[in-house]
Design a protein around this motif. Sequence first.
Motif, PDB file in Angstrom:
ATOM      1  N   THR A  32       1.141  -1.157   0.181  1.00 35.04           N
ATOM      2  CA  THR A  32      -0.136  -0.081   0.313  1.00 35.04           C
ATOM      3  C   THR A  32       0.886   1.522  -0.249  1.00 35.04           C
ATOM      4  O   THR A  32       0.533   2.346  -0.256  1.00 35.04           O
ATOM      5  CB  THR A  32      -1.082  -0.195   1.099  1.00 35.04           C
ATOM      6  N   ARG A  33       2.077   1.487   0.109  1.00 33.17           N
ATOM      7  CA  ARG A  33       3.152   2.488  -0.188  1.00 33.17           C
ATOM      8  C   ARG A  33       4.476   2.221  -0.955  1.00 33.17           C
ATOM      9  O   ARG A  33       4.306   1.000  -1.755  1.00 33.17           O
ATOM     10  CB  ARG A  33       3.318   2.354   0.768  1.00 33.17           C
ATOM     11  N   GLU A  34       4.872   2.860  -1.469  1.00 37.78           N
ATOM     12  CA  GLU A  34       6.118   2.323  -2.824  1.00 37.78           C
ATOM     13  C   GLU A  34       7.050   1.970  -2.340  1.00 37.78           C
ATOM     14  O   GLU A  34       8.351   1.691  -2.627  1.00 37.78           O
ATOM     15  CB  GLU A  34       6.108   3.969  -3.792  1.00 37.78           C
ATOM     16  N   LEU A  35       7.166   3.013  -1.142  1.00 35.56           N
ATOM     17  CA  LEU A  35       8.667   2.557  -0.108  1.00 35.56           C
ATOM     18  C   LEU A  35       8.544   2.213   0.926  1.00 35.56           C
ATOM     19  O   LEU A  35       7.853   2.668   1.869  1.00 35.56           O
ATOM     20  CB  LEU A  35       9.906   3.458  -0.800  1.00 35.56           C
ATOM     21  N   SER A  36       9.273   1.594   1.845  1.00 33.07           N
ATOM     22  CA  SER A  36       9.335   1.028   3.053  1.00 33.07           C
ATOM     23  C   SER A  36      10.947   1.625   2.899  1.00 33.07           C
ATOM     24  O   SER A  36      11.524   0.536   2.566  1.00 33.07           O
ATOM     25  CB  SER A  36       8.691  -0.074   3.973  1.00 33.07           C
ATOM     26  N   VAL A  37      11.036   1.936   4.239  1.00 30.67           N
ATOM     27  CA  VAL A  37      12.875   2.197   4.701  1.00 30.67           C
ATOM     28  C   VAL A  37      12.687   1.499   5.721  1.00 30.67           C
ATOM     29  O   VAL A  37      12.121   2.078   6.963  1.00 30.67           O
ATOM     30  CB  VAL A  37      12.627   3.769   5.140  1.00 30.67           C
ATOM     31  N   VAL A  38      13.670   0.205   6.350  1.00 27.08           N
ATOM     32  CA  VAL A  38      13.918   0.355   7.591  1.00 27.08           C
ATOM     33  C   VAL A  38      14.693   0.510   8.188  1.00 27.08           C
ATOM     34  O   VAL A  38      15.697   0.021   7.855  1.00 27.08           O
ATOM     35  CB  VAL A  38      13.520  -1.503   7.471  1.00 27.08           C
ATOM     36  N   VAL A  39      14.611   0.775   9.953  1.00 27.09           N
ATOM     37  CA  VAL A  39      15.923   1.651  10.104  1.00 27.09           C
ATOM     38  C   VAL A  39      16.720   0.752  11.992  1.00 27.09           C
ATOM     39  O   VAL A  39      15.528   0.450  12.437  1.00 27.09           O
ATOM     40  CB  VAL A  39      15.727   2.387  10.669  1.00 27.09           C
ATOM     41  N   TYR A  58      14.450  14.170   2.253  1.00 24.41           N
ATOM     42  CA  TYR A  58      14.652  13.725   0.901  1.00 24.41           C
ATOM     43  C   TYR A  58      13.023  13.353   1.088  1.00 24.41           C
ATOM     44  O   TYR A  58      12.188  13.767  -0.490  1.00 24.41           O
ATOM     45  CB  TYR A  58      15.639  12.528   0.702  1.00 24.41           C
ATOM     46  N   LEU A  59      12.592  11.683   1.482  1.00 23.58           N
ATOM     47  CA  LEU A  59      11.196  11.405   0.920  1.00 23.58           C
ATOM     48  C   LEU A  59       9.957  12.539   0.965  1.00 23.58           C
ATOM     49  O   LEU A  59       9.371  12.455   0.521  1.00 23.58           O
ATOM     50  CB  LEU A  59      11.165  10.478   2.490  1.00 23.58           C
ATOM     51  N   GLU A  60      10.346  13.958   2.569  1.00 21.96           N
ATOM     52  CA  GLU A  60       8.909  14.652   2.040  1.00 21.96           C
ATOM     53  C   GLU A  60       9.361  15.612   0.863  1.00 21.96           C
ATOM     54  O   GLU A  60       7.807  15.477   0.072  1.00 21.96           O
ATOM     55  CB  GLU A  60       9.415  15.600   3.337  1.00 21.96           C
ATOM     56  N   LYS A  61      10.335  16.178   0.424  1.00 22.87           N
ATOM     57  CA  LYS A  61      10.096  16.529  -0.793  1.00 22.87           C
ATOM     58  C   LYS A  61      10.452  15.470  -2.517  1.00 22.87           C
ATOM     59  O   LYS A  61       9.911  16.432  -3.430  1.00 22.87           O
ATOM     60  CB  LYS A  61      11.883  17.188  -1.312  1.00 22.87           C
ATOM     61  N   ARG A  62      10.754  14.196  -2.147  1.00 26.25           N
ATOM     62  CA  ARG A  62       9.978  13.885  -2.944  1.00 26.25           C
ATOM     63  C   ARG A  62       9.034  13.606  -3.148  1.00 26.25           C
ATOM     64  O   ARG A  62       7.976  13.320  -4.451  1.00 26.25           O
ATOM     65  CB  ARG A  62      10.898  12.441  -2.984  1.00 26.25           C
ATOM     66  N   GLN A  65       6.836  16.681  -4.706  1.00 16.29           N
ATOM     67  CA  GLN A  65       7.085  17.016  -6.764  1.00 16.29           C
ATOM     68  C   GLN A  65       6.598  15.459  -6.956  1.00 16.29           C
ATOM     69  O   GLN A  65       6.162  15.781  -7.946  1.00 16.29           O
ATOM     70  CB  GLN A  65       8.898  16.565  -7.226  1.00 16.29           C
ATOM     71  N   ASP A  66       6.206  14.560  -6.807  1.00 13.40           N
ATOM     72  CA  ASP A  66       5.670  13.166  -7.249  1.00 13.40           C
ATOM     73  C   ASP A  66       4.550  12.940  -5.800  1.00 13.40           C
ATOM     74  O   ASP A  66       4.450  12.041  -5.186  1.00 13.40           O
ATOM     75  CB  ASP A  66       6.328  12.108  -7.604  1.00 13.40           C
ATOM     76  N   SER A  67       2.821  13.159  -6.782  1.00  8.20           N
ATOM     77  CA  SER A  67       2.461  13.073  -5.556  1.00  8.20           C
ATOM     78  C   SER A  67       1.961  11.829  -5.330  1.00  8.20           C
ATOM     79  O   SER A  67       0.460  10.880  -4.755  1.00  8.20           O
ATOM     80  CB  SER A  67       1.076  14.219  -6.367  1.00  8.20           C
TER      81      SER A  67
END
Length: 291
Positions: A32-39, A58-62, A65-67
């Motif tokens: 349900t998301r394009e990307l998951s980041v696991v930290v 970075y993720l917020e800016k992206r 730029q791309d809804s």
Amino acid sequence: ICAIAHVTAKAMPHEDAECRKGSAPNIHDPATRELSVVVPSYNEENRLPLMMDEALDYLEKRQKQDSSFSYEVIVVNDGSKDQTAKVAKEYCKKYGSDKVRVISLEKNQGKGGAVRTGVFSSRGKTILMADADGATKFADIEKVEEGLKNLQPWPEGMAISCGSRAHLEKDSIAKRSYFRTLLMYGFHFLVWFLCVKEIRDTQCGFKLLTREAALQTFSNLHIERWAFDVELLYIAQRLKIPIAEVAVNWTEIEGSKLVPFWSWLQMGRDLLFIRLRYMTGAWKLEAKKCN
């Protein structure tokens, strides 16, 4: 040695997240998301903020730029004894629990165990492993994404793109002692000889996997500490998952949990046992199905 490796082999850990049904996110469910980041984070109260600030900026800016782009960051607090969980939860408050989630483990499981927990609870079409120290420039995700795209068509939707520091090896050798350089070469040889021949840098903590590749590899993962990256890639090779290796920017950050001699000794033992346990059938690969 084969007998010892076989007899002492532990069964694959069973995670509740792997088979849990209900409202909690699950790797078996559709993305349900394009990307998951696991930290994965263990006692990272000091280093985590710099990494999170860079990543979320970075993720917020992206996203602006791309809804169509959507993301989540999953911080796995691996039994930390400091304020790691508190620091991570501040980002939940700032960005919302839909974008930043914190999973806290009561006991320290090791980096591999922490990453697996985050992966099993992820919602992304692609899943990025990223170290809490921020040693890799987060914008380099575009490089590993390009590496993933270049592997298409993906067999059964599976592919892995690994960030690599191999191109920085000459500079790093110049700064290391002869002893640490010897340990490094010894470790690289064991990785090549026993497990993974195609990837020069297996230990960079910046890896991007398709959802299907993450399901198949992490569902079969046994090693929970430093050598888990090697087993992950060994499993991928055995399953014939295509793997790309992409050069990324990397800076050594103070505060590493790696103890040069003993950690490398433990990894050397784990590398040998990875090979022997799969060879003797103590560990077997099982195909997993998505819902």
